[in-house]
Design a protein around this motif. Structure first.
Motif, PDB file in Angstrom:
ATOM      1  N   VAL A   1       0.837  -1.210   0.000  1.00  0.00           N
ATOM      2  CA  VAL A   1       0.000   0.000   0.000  1.00  0.00           C
ATOM      3  C   VAL A   1       0.867   1.253   0.000  1.00  0.00           C
ATOM      4  CG1 VAL A   1      -1.650   1.342   1.377  1.00  0.00           C
ATOM      5  CG2 VAL A   1      -1.981  -1.126   1.080  1.00  0.00           C
ATOM      6  N   VAL A   2       2.002   1.220   0.727  1.00  0.00           N
ATOM      7  CA  VAL A   2       2.866   2.398   0.826  1.00  0.00           C
ATOM      8  C   VAL A   2       4.028   2.337  -0.159  1.00  0.00           C
ATOM      9  CG1 VAL A   2       2.250   2.736   3.235  1.00  0.00           C
ATOM     10  CG2 VAL A   2       4.258   1.363   2.680  1.00  0.00           C
ATOM     11  N   ALA A   3       4.080   1.270  -0.962  1.00  0.00           N
ATOM     12  CA  ALA A   3       5.119   1.133  -1.989  1.00  0.00           C
ATOM     13  C   ALA A   3       4.635   1.757  -3.302  1.00  0.00           C
ATOM     14  CB  ALA A   3       5.454  -0.350  -2.178  1.00  0.00           C
ATOM     15  N   PRO A   4       5.526   1.953  -4.265  1.00  0.00           N
ATOM     16  CA  PRO A   4       5.095   2.490  -5.571  1.00  0.00           C
ATOM     17  C   PRO A   4       3.931   1.693  -6.146  1.00  0.00           C
ATOM     18  CG  PRO A   4       7.478   2.468  -5.450  1.00  0.00           C
ATOM     19  CD  PRO A   4       6.990   1.767  -4.216  1.00  0.00           C
ATOM     20  N   GLY A   5       2.901   2.374  -6.591  1.00  0.00           N
ATOM     21  CA  GLY A   5       1.694   1.745  -7.108  1.00  0.00           C
ATOM     22  C   GLY A   5       0.617   1.579  -6.060  1.00  0.00           C
ATOM     23  N   GLY A   6       0.978   1.741  -4.773  1.00  0.00           N
ATOM     24  CA  GLY A   6      -0.001   1.635  -3.703  1.00  0.00           C
ATOM     25  C   GLY A   6      -0.710   2.959  -3.454  1.00  0.00           C
ATOM     26  N   THR A   7      -1.860   2.904  -2.786  1.00  0.00           N
ATOM     27  CA  THR A   7      -2.674   4.112  -2.603  1.00  0.00           C
ATOM     28  C   THR A   7      -2.051   5.127  -1.649  1.00  0.00           C
ATOM     29  OG1 THR A   7      -3.926   2.940  -0.891  1.00  0.00           O
ATOM     30  CG2 THR A   7      -4.850   2.949  -3.122  1.00  0.00           C
ATOM     31  N   ALA A   8      -1.085   4.719  -0.805  1.00  0.00           N
ATOM     32  CA  ALA A   8      -0.465   5.650   0.144  1.00  0.00           C
ATOM     33  C   ALA A   8       1.008   5.875  -0.161  1.00  0.00           C
ATOM     34  CB  ALA A   8      -0.630   5.129   1.580  1.00  0.00           C
ATOM     35  N   HIS A   9       1.423   5.557  -1.389  1.00  0.00           N
ATOM     36  CA  HIS A   9       2.848   5.692  -1.737  1.00  0.00           C
ATOM     37  C   HIS A   9       3.334   7.133  -1.561  1.00  0.00           C
ATOM     38  CE1 HIS A   9       6.649   5.558  -3.744  1.00  0.00           C
ATOM     39  NE2 HIS A   9       6.225   6.334  -4.744  1.00  0.00           N
ATOM     40  N   ARG A  10       2.542   8.097  -1.984  1.00  0.00           N
ATOM     41  CA  ARG A  10       2.995   9.489  -1.937  1.00  0.00           C
ATOM     42  C   ARG A  10       3.276   9.936  -0.499  1.00  0.00           C
ATOM     43  NH1 ARG A  10      -0.456  13.767  -5.243  1.00  0.00           N
ATOM     44  NH2 ARG A  10       0.286  12.334  -6.868  1.00  0.00           N
ATOM     45  N   ALA A  11       2.429   9.509   0.451  1.00  0.00           N
ATOM     46  CA  ALA A  11       2.598   9.939   1.835  1.00  0.00           C
ATOM     47  C   ALA A  11       3.833   9.324   2.481  1.00  0.00           C
ATOM     48  CB  ALA A  11       1.356   9.582   2.652  1.00  0.00           C
ATOM     49  N   PHE A  12       4.275   8.141   2.005  1.00  0.00           N
ATOM     50  CA  PHE A  12       5.386   7.445   2.656  1.00  0.00           C
ATOM     51  C   PHE A  12       6.579   7.230   1.727  1.00  0.00           C
ATOM     52  CE2 PHE A  12       1.874   6.555   5.416  1.00  0.00           C
ATOM     53  CZ  PHE A  12       2.435   6.424   6.680  1.00  0.00           C
ATOM     54  N   ALA A  13       6.659   8.017   0.665  1.00  0.00           N
ATOM     55  CA  ALA A  13       7.688   7.800  -0.364  1.00  0.00           C
ATOM     56  C   ALA A  13       9.099   7.836   0.200  1.00  0.00           C
ATOM     57  CB  ALA A  13       7.529   8.835  -1.476  1.00  0.00           C
ATOM     58  N   ASP A  14       9.389   8.726   1.119  1.00  0.00           N
ATOM     59  CA  ASP A  14      10.760   8.880   1.619  1.00  0.00           C
ATOM     60  C   ASP A  14      10.890   8.499   3.085  1.00  0.00           C
ATOM     61  OD1 ASP A  14       9.184  10.904   2.544  1.00  0.00           O
ATOM     62  OD2 ASP A  14      10.654  12.511   2.218  1.00  0.00           O
ATOM     63  N   ALA A  15       9.990   7.667   3.583  1.00  0.00           N
ATOM     64  CA  ALA A  15      10.028   7.292   5.000  1.00  0.00           C
ATOM     65  C   ALA A  15      11.301   6.500   5.302  1.00  0.00           C
ATOM     66  CB  ALA A  15       8.807   6.473   5.362  1.00  0.00           C
ATOM     67  N   PRO A  16      12.014   6.810   6.387  1.00  0.00           N
ATOM     68  CA  PRO A  16      13.255   6.103   6.736  1.00  0.00           C
ATOM     69  C   PRO A  16      13.003   4.783   7.461  1.00  0.00           C
ATOM     70  CG  PRO A  16      12.863   7.855   8.309  1.00  0.00           C
ATOM     71  CD  PRO A  16      11.764   7.961   7.281  1.00  0.00           C
ATOM     72  N   TYR A  17      11.777   4.346   7.531  1.00  0.00           N
ATOM     73  CA  TYR A  17      11.409   3.097   8.197  1.00  0.00           C
ATOM     74  C   TYR A  17      10.417   2.372   7.293  1.00  0.00           C
ATOM     75  CZ  TYR A  17       7.939   6.606   9.483  1.00  0.00           C
ATOM     76  OH  TYR A  17       7.034   7.634   9.437  1.00  0.00           O
ATOM     77  N   VAL A  18      10.279   1.070   7.476  1.00  0.00           N
ATOM     78  CA  VAL A  18       9.386   0.266   6.646  1.00  0.00           C
ATOM     79  C   VAL A  18       8.012   0.207   7.306  1.00  0.00           C
ATOM     80  CG1 VAL A  18       9.009  -1.975   5.562  1.00  0.00           C
ATOM     81  CG2 VAL A  18      11.345  -1.093   5.845  1.00  0.00           C
ATOM     82  N   THR A  19       7.008   0.579   6.550  1.00  0.00           N
ATOM     83  CA  THR A  19       5.642   0.697   7.078  1.00  0.00           C
ATOM     84  C   THR A  19       4.705  -0.254   6.354  1.00  0.00           C
ATOM     85  OG1 THR A  19       6.068   3.057   7.400  1.00  0.00           O
ATOM     86  CG2 THR A  19       3.787   2.335   7.609  1.00  0.00           C
ATOM     87  N   ALA A  20       3.703  -0.719   7.093  1.00  0.00           N
ATOM     88  CA  ALA A  20       2.576  -1.438   6.500  1.00  0.00           C
ATOM     89  C   ALA A  20       1.328  -0.621   6.800  1.00  0.00           C
ATOM     90  CB  ALA A  20       2.452  -2.844   7.086  1.00  0.00           C
ATOM     91  N   GLY A  21       0.497  -0.375   5.790  1.00  0.00           N
ATOM     92  CA  GLY A  21      -0.658   0.492   6.014  1.00  0.00           C
ATOM     93  C   GLY A  21      -1.824   0.147   5.122  1.00  0.00           C
ATOM     94  N   LYS A  22      -2.909   0.868   5.333  1.00  0.00           N
ATOM     95  CA  LYS A  22      -4.083   0.716   4.462  1.00  0.00           C
ATOM     96  C   LYS A  22      -4.907   1.983   4.504  1.00  0.00           C
ATOM     97  CE  LYS A  22      -6.841  -1.159   1.560  1.00  0.00           C
ATOM     98  NZ  LYS A  22      -7.098   0.202   1.041  1.00  0.00           N
ATOM     99  N   THR A  23      -5.206   2.510   3.326  1.00  0.00           N
ATOM    100  CA  THR A  23      -6.070   3.685   3.221  1.00  0.00           C
ATOM    101  C   THR A  23      -7.528   3.262   3.280  1.00  0.00           C
ATOM    102  OG1 THR A  23      -5.968   3.481   0.825  1.00  0.00           O
ATOM    103  CG2 THR A  23      -4.419   5.012   1.859  1.00  0.00           C
ATOM    104  N   GLY A  24      -8.381   4.233   3.609  1.00  0.00           N
ATOM    105  CA  GLY A  24      -9.811   3.969   3.616  1.00  0.00           C
ATOM    106  C   GLY A  24     -10.593   5.237   3.375  1.00  0.00           C
ATOM    107  N   THR A  25     -11.697   5.094   2.656  1.00  0.00           N
ATOM    108  CA  THR A  25     -12.608   6.214   2.413  1.00  0.00           C
ATOM    109  C   THR A  25     -14.014   5.698   2.662  1.00  0.00           C
ATOM    110  OG1 THR A  25     -11.122   7.139   0.744  1.00  0.00           O
ATOM    111  CG2 THR A  25     -13.390   7.934   0.753  1.00  0.00           C
ATOM    112  N   ALA A  26     -14.727   6.358   3.556  1.00  0.00           N
ATOM    113  CA  ALA A  26     -16.063   5.887   3.932  1.00  0.00           C
ATOM    114  C   ALA A  26     -17.111   6.909   3.518  1.00  0.00           C
ATOM    115  CB  ALA A  26     -16.138   5.647   5.437  1.00  0.00           C
TER     116      ALA A  26
END
Length: 608
Positions: free
Chosen positions: A512-537
Motif C-alpha cells: 500500500v505504501v510502496a510504488p503503485g499503492g494508494t499511500a505511496h505518496r505519503a510514505f515515499a521517503d520514510a526512513p522506516y518500513v511501514t505497512a498500512g491501508k487507506t480507507g474512504t467511507a
C-alpha cells in the motif's frame, strides 16, 4: 340585743397544731432536698459524660478533611493532573442569622454566579444545618482579599484553604485524563465520605475510571468555634491519606504531535504499542478545556459546548463509530486466507463493477475503469473494491463476522476508559435482532469493503492493526501503567493464523505504501518500513449509475478519510489509526497525518 358568746382560747391545742404543721413542712422540705440532691447526682455523676459531651459540642465541631487527590502523569512523569492551593467560601446555615440577606450581600461583594447559588441551595436542603457548605470555590486573589476585608460583617461565613484540581495541558489531554466536577444530586446520594469531603467526583476519562484510587482516605478534625461559628483552634486531628498517583502509558510529546497532525480537523487518532497494548496517544478533535468544569462550569460556557456543532465533548476515539471503509480489507483478506476461500495468487477480474448473478445492479469499484486482473496483494495495495465484493460474497456474512470478531470489531476493547462503544460487526443474527429484517446478498458485498452496517471506533481500528502487527498477541489497550491498572475482564482470545497467512496480509499492506499503492505518496521517503491501508467511507449513498464520488458535496457530506498503519514492519513498535471526518480521501488526508505521528515517534526514540 342578745350577745354572741366568746370562744375560749386553748394555747395547748394551738401549739400542738403548729408543731404538727411545722414537722410536715420540714418533711416536705427534706423530701424536696433529697430529690434535688438525687437529680444533681444523676446529672453530675451518672450522666456526666453525656452532658459534658453535649456541652463541648456547643463550642466544638467535627469536620471532615478532604484527602489530596492523586496526581496523574504521562509515561515520562510529566504532570497531566495536579492539585493547586486555592481558597473557597463556606457557609454554615445554622450560624447565619439571616441567610437570604447574607447571600444577597455576598453576591454583591463577590459576584456569585447562578450556578453557585443553585448548588448551595441543593446542598442546604440535603445536609444538616450545622454542616459548613461550599458556596464558591477557587476564589481569585482579588476576591479573597475583598472578602477578608469584610469578613466581620458575615457571621457563619468563612474562607477555607484547600486543594483544587488543575490540568496543566488543558484540551491537549482533556478527553483522556477527563475532569472532576461537583457532586450532583444523584451522585450525592451514593457518594463516599471522601467524595463528600471533597465535594467532587471523577466525571470522565481516567479521573472517572480510577476515581476510587485517586480519592485517598478522608480525615477528620475537631475544632473549637466561637459564638459566630468561626474556628478558633484545632483540638484534635486525624490526617487524611492522599490518593494513589497514576502514571499513564501516554506520551505527551506524541499526544501533541497527533493533535497537530489532525490540524484542527474533526476526527480521532489513536497510537498503540503492539507488544503491550499501551496507549501511546489518543486524540479526539475538537477537544475542550477540562479546567472549565473543576469549580462548576457556568451555564453560558456549558451551553456553548453543548450547542457546538463540532461536538467537542464527544470523545471520538472511543465513542465515534464510523464505517471503516477500505481499512477493513486486510482483515477480510485474512478471513479469506484462513477459511481457504482464497489463495494469495488467485486472481479476480475487475472491470470497474460487480454484479450478482443476473441482477442488473452494478456494485461499482472506486476505480471507474477497473483494475484489470488482480491477486490479493494487488487488491489490497490498490484497494480494489471488485476483488473484495467477490471475496465477501464467497465468504458469506456470517463467516466474515466470525473471522473479524477476534480482531476486536463489534465489541468493546476493554480499555480503562468509561463510555466506550462497541461499533457494529453485522451478521444475520445481528440484523434480525437489531432491525427485525432478513439479510440480503447485496449487503454482504457492501460489508466486504467496510461499508453498510459496519462501524468501528478509532480505538478498535488501532487495536485491530496492532493485532496484525503482533500476529495476534496484542493484549487489550491500557492507558494506566501497571501495577495500578485495572485487571482485564472477560478477555477474548486474539486472532489465530499460520505464519504464511500473517505474512501475506502484512506484505499486502507493505505494498500500500510502496510504488503503485494508494499511500505511496505519503510514505515515499520514510526512513522506516511501514505497512498500512487507506480507507474512504461514504457519508451518504450515491445513485446507482452515478459517476460522481461526492467530491463536490458540501463539507459535511464529504467522505470520511481513514488510514491504519504499523512500523517498523519486522519489529513493530507502534500501530496507528486515523479518522478525519469529511476529510475526503484517506490517501490525501489521513495517511499524511499518520506519517507525521510515525515520524515524531521514531525521532523521539532515536533522541539521546
Amino acid at each position: 340585743m342578745r350577745r354572741r358568746p366568746q370562744a375560749i382560747k386553748d394555747p395547748a391545742t394551738e401549739a400542738r397544731l403548729f408543731r404538727r404543721r411545722a414537722v410536715l413542712l420540714l418533711a416536705l422540705m427534706l423530701l424536696a432536698g433529697c430529690g434535688l440532691l438525687a437529680r444533681l447526682t444523676v446529672l453530675q455523676v451518672v450522666q456526666h459524660d453525656r452532658y459534658a459531651t453535649a456541652s463541648r459540642n456547643n463550642s466544638i465541631r467535627t469536620e471532615a478533611i478532604a484527602p489530596a487527590r492523586g496526581v496523574i502523569t504521562d509515561r515520562a512523569g510529566r504532570l497531566l493532573a495536579e492539585n493547586v492551593s486555592s481558597y473557597s467560601l463556606y457557609v454554615t446555615p445554622e450560624n447565619v442569622p439571616d441567610l437570604p440577606s447574607t447571600l444577597a450581600e455576598l453576591g454583591r461583594l463577590l459576584d456569585l454566579r447562578e450556578v453557585d447559588l443553585e448548588r448551595f441551595n441543593r446542598l442546604r436542603h440535603s445536609r444538616p444545618r450545622f454542616e459548613a457548605l461550599p458556596l464558591r470555590r477557587n476564589l481569585d486573589d482579588v476576591e479573597t482579599a475583598r472578602f477578608a476585608a469584610h469578613r466581620h460583617r458575615f457571621t457563619g461565613v468563612e474562607l477555607r484553604g484547600e486543594l483544587s484540581r488543575h490540568y496543566p495541558f488543558g484540551a491537549l489531554t482533556g478527553h483522556v485524563v477527563g475532569y472532576v466536577g461537583r457532586l450532583n444530586e444523584t451522585e450525592l446520594a451514593d457518594a463516599s465520605a471522601e467524595q463528600r469531603a471533597a465535594d467532587s467526583i471523577g466525571k470522565t476519562g481516567v479521573e472517572k475510571t480510577y476515581d476510587t484510587r485517586l480519592q485517598g482516605r478522608v480525615g477528620y478534625q475537631q475544632v473549637e468555634v466561637d459564638a459566630h461559628g468561626r474556628r478558633l483552634r484545632v483540638l484534635e486531628r486525624l490526617r487524611a491519606e492522599p490518593g494513589a498517583a497514576l502514571r499513564l502509558n501516554l506520551d505527551l510529546d506524541l499526544q501533541r504531535a497527533a493533535t497537530q497532525a489532525l490540524a484542527g480537523q474533526a476526527g480521532a487518532l489513536v497510537a498503540l504499542e503492539p507488544t503491550s497494548g499501551h496507549v501511546l496517544a489518543m486524540v479526539s478533535e475538537p477537544a475542550f478545556d477540562p479546567n472549565l468544569f473543576v469549580g462548576g462550569i457556568s451555564a453560558d460556557d456549558y451551553r456553548s459546548l453543548l450547542e457546538d456543532p463540532q461536538r467537542p465533548l464527544t470523545d471520538r476515539a472511543v465513542r465515534g463509530q464510523y464505517p471503516p471503509g477500505s481499512t477493513l480489507k486486510p482483515f477480510v483478506a485474512m478471513a479469506g486466507l484462513r477459511s481457504g476461500t482464497v489463495a494469495p495468487h488467485d486472481h479476480t477480474w475487475c472491470p470497474g463493477w460487480y454484479t450478482l448473478g443476473k441482477s442488473p445492479r452494478r456494485y461499482r469499484c472506486w476505480q471507474r475503469h477497473g483494475h484489470g486482473r488482480v491477486d490479493l496483494l494487488e487488491a489490497v495495495a490498490q484497494s480494489c473494491d471488485v476483488y473484495f465484493y467477490d471475496l465477501a460474497f464467497r465468504l458469506g456474512i456470517d463467516r466474515i463476522h466470525k473471522e473479524l470478531e477476534p480482531f476486536g470489531f463489534g465489541r468493546r476493547t476493554g480499555i480503562d476508559l468509561p463510555g466506550e462503544l462497541p461499533g457494529i460487526l453485522p451478521s444475520r443474527d445481528w440484523k434480525r435482532r437489531a432491525r427485525g429484517a432478513p439479510w440480503y446478498p447485496g449487503e454482504t458485498l457492501i460489508a466486504g469493503i467496510g461499508q453498510g452496517y459496519n462501524t468501528a471506533t478509532a480505538l478498535q481500528l488501532a487495536y485491530a492493526t496492532a493485532q496484525l502487527a503482533s500476529r495476534g498477541s496484542t493484549p487489550p489497550p491500557r492507558l494506566v501503567a501497571a501495577p495500578v491498572a485495572l485487571a482485564f475482564e472477560d478477555r477474548v482470545s486474539g486472532p489465530v493464523a499460520d505464519a504464511g497467512q500473517w505474512q501475506t496480509v502484512i506484505d499486502s499492506m507493505r505494498a500500500v505504501v510502496a510504488p503503485g499503492g494508494t499511500a505511496h505518496r505519503a510514505f515515499a521517503d520514510a526512513p522506516y518500513v511501514t505497512a498500512g491501508k487507506t480507507g474512504t467511507a461514504q457519508v451518504f449513498s450515491l445513485a446507482q449509475n452515478s459517476e460522481d464520488r461526492g467530491r463536490d458535496a458540501p463539507k459535511h457530506l464529504q467522505d470520511h478519510a481513514l488510514f491504519i498503519a504499523f512500523a517498523p514492519v519486522e519489529a513493530p513498535r507502534i500501530a496507528v489509526a486515523v479518522i478525519v471526518e469529511n476529510g475526503g480521501s484517506g490517501s490525501a488526508t489521513a495517511a499524511p497525518a499518520a506519517r507525521q505521528v510515525l515520524d515524531a515517534w521514531f525521532r523521539q526514540q532515536e533522541a539521546p
